[in-house]
Motif scaffolding. Structure first.
Motif, mmCIF file in Angstrom:
data_model
loop_
_atom_site.group_PDB
_atom_site.id
_atom_site.type_symbol
_atom_site.label_atom_id
_atom_site.label_comp_id
_atom_site.label_asym_id
_atom_site.label_seq_id
_atom_site.Cartn_x
_atom_site.Cartn_y
_atom_site.Cartn_z
ATOM 1 N N GLY A 119 0.808 -1.215 0.000
ATOM 2 C CA GLY A 119 0.000 0.000 0.000
ATOM 3 C C GLY A 119 0.842 1.266 0.000
ATOM 4 N N LEU A 120 1.908 1.285 0.793
ATOM 5 C CA LEU A 120 2.765 2.464 0.834
ATOM 6 C C LEU A 120 3.519 2.653 -0.480
ATOM 7 N N TYR A 121 3.973 1.561 -1.084
ATOM 8 C CA TYR A 121 4.639 1.686 -2.387
ATOM 9 C C TYR A 121 3.657 2.154 -3.460
ATOM 10 N N ALA A 122 2.410 1.702 -3.390
ATOM 11 C CA ALA A 122 1.396 2.172 -4.343
ATOM 12 C C ALA A 122 1.191 3.678 -4.178
ATOM 13 N N MET A 123 1.190 4.161 -2.945
ATOM 14 C CA MET A 123 1.041 5.595 -2.702
ATOM 15 C C MET A 123 2.276 6.363 -3.186
ATOM 16 N N ALA A 124 3.444 5.760 -3.072
ATOM 17 C CA ALA A 124 4.667 6.421 -3.531
ATOM 18 C C ALA A 124 4.686 6.521 -5.058
ATOM 19 N N ARG A 125 4.119 5.536 -5.736
ATOM 20 C CA ARG A 125 4.112 5.546 -7.205
ATOM 21 C C ARG A 125 3.104 6.542 -7.775
ATOM 22 N N THR A 126 1.991 6.727 -7.074
ATOM 23 C CA THR A 126 0.931 7.612 -7.572
ATOM 24 C C THR A 126 0.589 8.651 -6.511
ATOM 25 N N PRO A 127 1.431 9.685 -6.366
ATOM 26 C CA PRO A 127 1.158 10.721 -5.367
ATOM 27 C C PRO A 127 -0.202 11.384 -5.612
ATOM 28 N N GLY A 128 -0.892 11.637 -4.540
ATOM 29 C CA GLY A 128 -2.194 12.285 -4.623
ATOM 30 C C GLY A 128 -3.353 11.322 -4.771
ATOM 31 N N ALA A 129 -3.085 10.080 -5.060
ATOM 32 C CA ALA A 129 -4.163 9.093 -5.192
ATOM 33 C C ALA A 129 -4.655 8.688 -3.804
ATOM 34 N N ALA A 130 -5.856 8.184 -3.763
ATOM 35 C CA ALA A 130 -6.418 7.713 -2.493
ATOM 36 C C ALA A 130 -5.630 6.496 -2.018
ATOM 37 N N PRO A 131 -5.469 6.371 -0.703
ATOM 38 C CA PRO A 131 -4.755 5.199 -0.183
ATOM 39 C C PRO A 131 -5.480 3.906 -0.526
ATOM 40 N N PRO A 132 -4.742 2.831 -0.740
ATOM 41 C CA PRO A 132 -5.387 1.537 -0.986
ATOM 42 C C PRO A 132 -6.176 1.075 0.236
ATOM 43 N N ALA A 133 -6.995 0.073 0.033
ATOM 44 C CA ALA A 133 -7.858 -0.425 1.113
ATOM 45 C C ALA A 133 -7.057 -0.982 2.289
ATOM 46 N N SER A 134 -5.802 -1.376 2.063
ATOM 47 C CA SER A 134 -4.997 -1.950 3.147
ATOM 48 C C SER A 134 -4.508 -0.892 4.140
ATOM 49 N N LEU A 135 -4.692 0.398 3.811
ATOM 50 C CA LEU A 135 -4.239 1.486 4.679
ATOM 51 C C LEU A 135 -5.419 2.360 5.088
ATOM 52 N N PRO A 136 -5.319 3.003 6.263
ATOM 53 C CA PRO A 136 -6.400 3.903 6.682
ATOM 54 C C PRO A 136 -6.523 5.095 5.723
ATOM 55 N N PRO A 137 -7.722 5.661 5.567
ATOM 56 C CA PRO A 137 -7.917 6.762 4.619
ATOM 57 C C PRO A 137 -7.107 8.022 4.948
ATOM 58 N N GLU A 138 -6.809 8.245 6.216
ATOM 59 C CA GLU A 138 -6.083 9.466 6.615
ATOM 60 C C GLU A 138 -4.570 9.345 6.468
ATOM 61 N N VAL A 139 -4.088 8.224 5.948
ATOM 62 C CA VAL A 139 -2.648 7.998 5.872
ATOM 63 C C VAL A 139 -1.957 9.014 4.957
ATOM 64 N N ALA A 140 -2.591 9.429 3.880
ATOM 65 C CA ALA A 140 -1.962 10.383 2.952
ATOM 66 C C ALA A 140 -1.703 11.713 3.643
ATOM 67 N N ALA A 141 -2.675 12.207 4.380
ATOM 68 C CA ALA A 141 -2.490 13.480 5.089
ATOM 69 C C ALA A 141 -1.425 13.352 6.170
ATOM 70 N N ARG A 142 -1.386 12.228 6.837
ATOM 71 C CA ARG A 142 -0.380 12.020 7.885
ATOM 72 C C ARG A 142 1.023 11.895 7.309
ATOM 73 N N LEU A 143 1.163 11.291 6.125
ATOM 74 C CA LEU A 143 2.481 11.190 5.489
ATOM 75 C C LEU A 143 3.016 12.566 5.111
ATOM 76 N N ALA A 144 2.117 13.474 4.720
ATOM 77 C CA ALA A 144 2.535 14.820 4.327
ATOM 78 C C ALA A 144 3.020 15.640 5.514
ATOM 79 N N ALA A 145 2.565 15.307 6.706
ATOM 80 C CA ALA A 145 2.943 16.068 7.907
ATOM 81 C C ALA A 145 3.395 15.104 8.999
ATOM 82 N N MET A 146 4.416 14.309 8.698
ATOM 83 C CA MET A 146 4.897 13.325 9.675
ATOM 84 C C MET A 146 5.545 14.025 10.862
#
Length: 175
Positions: A119-146
């Protein structure tokens, strides 16, 4: 005689209850460009990123890849023969780091490592896309402000030291 052998077998089997089995993990094929060892590449990338995590502030795709590398290392290194004897605290440090980054991202502690890595590699390949089902929906926002991840930084540095010692063994003399 048979009773003694049976009791010994039961005692030995009882000790097997605490054995931890490895969580079989792999990095995606595109995690290493060229002919390289994915484990060494993950150690190098994670050590670089977590030595100064502020360099990835506002870069959720790069942070997703770094956390995926650490997730892989936390699942794989404790069972990798190259690393098992290098640092006896490394598995514990990786477990502490894993608890820290999973809490920061909202990933459940009991979730297997491979769906998190994928899931994290999928997010790294397609920035801005919704997180896959294996990750919580808020993970993208949290990655931007770790937030700072000191346990993760220590675990990445320990993995790098173990990797260095695996490549360049240090002789220790008894005086």
């Amino acid at each position: 005689m048979r009773l003694g052998a049976g009791l010994l077998a039961l005692a030995l089997l009882g000790g097997c209850a605490e054995v931890t089995l490895p969580d079989p993990v792999r990095l995606p094929r595109d995690s290493v460009e060229g002919a390289g060892d994915p484990t060494r590449a993950a150690v190098s990338r994670a050590a670089y990123v977590f030595a100064d995590p502020a360099r990835l502030a506002g870069q959720p795709a790069a942070m997703a890849r770094a956390i995926a590398d650490m997730e892989f290392l936390a699942a794989a290194l404790p069972f990798d023969p190259r690393y098992q004897q290098r640092d006896p605290l490394l598995p514990w440090q990786l477990a502490q780091g894993r608890a820290e980054w999973r809490a920061a991202l909202g990933i459940p502690a009991g979730q297997p490592a491979q769906p998190v890595i994928d899931g994290l590699y999928a997010m790294a390949r397609t920035p801005g896309a919704a997180p896959p089902a294996s990750l919580p929906p808020e993970v993208a926002a949290r990655l931007a402000a770790m937030p700072p991840l000191p346990e993760t930084s220590r675990a990445a540095a320990a993995a790098q030291r173990a990797e260095f010692e695996a490549q360049f063994p240090v002789r220790r003399f008894r005086w």
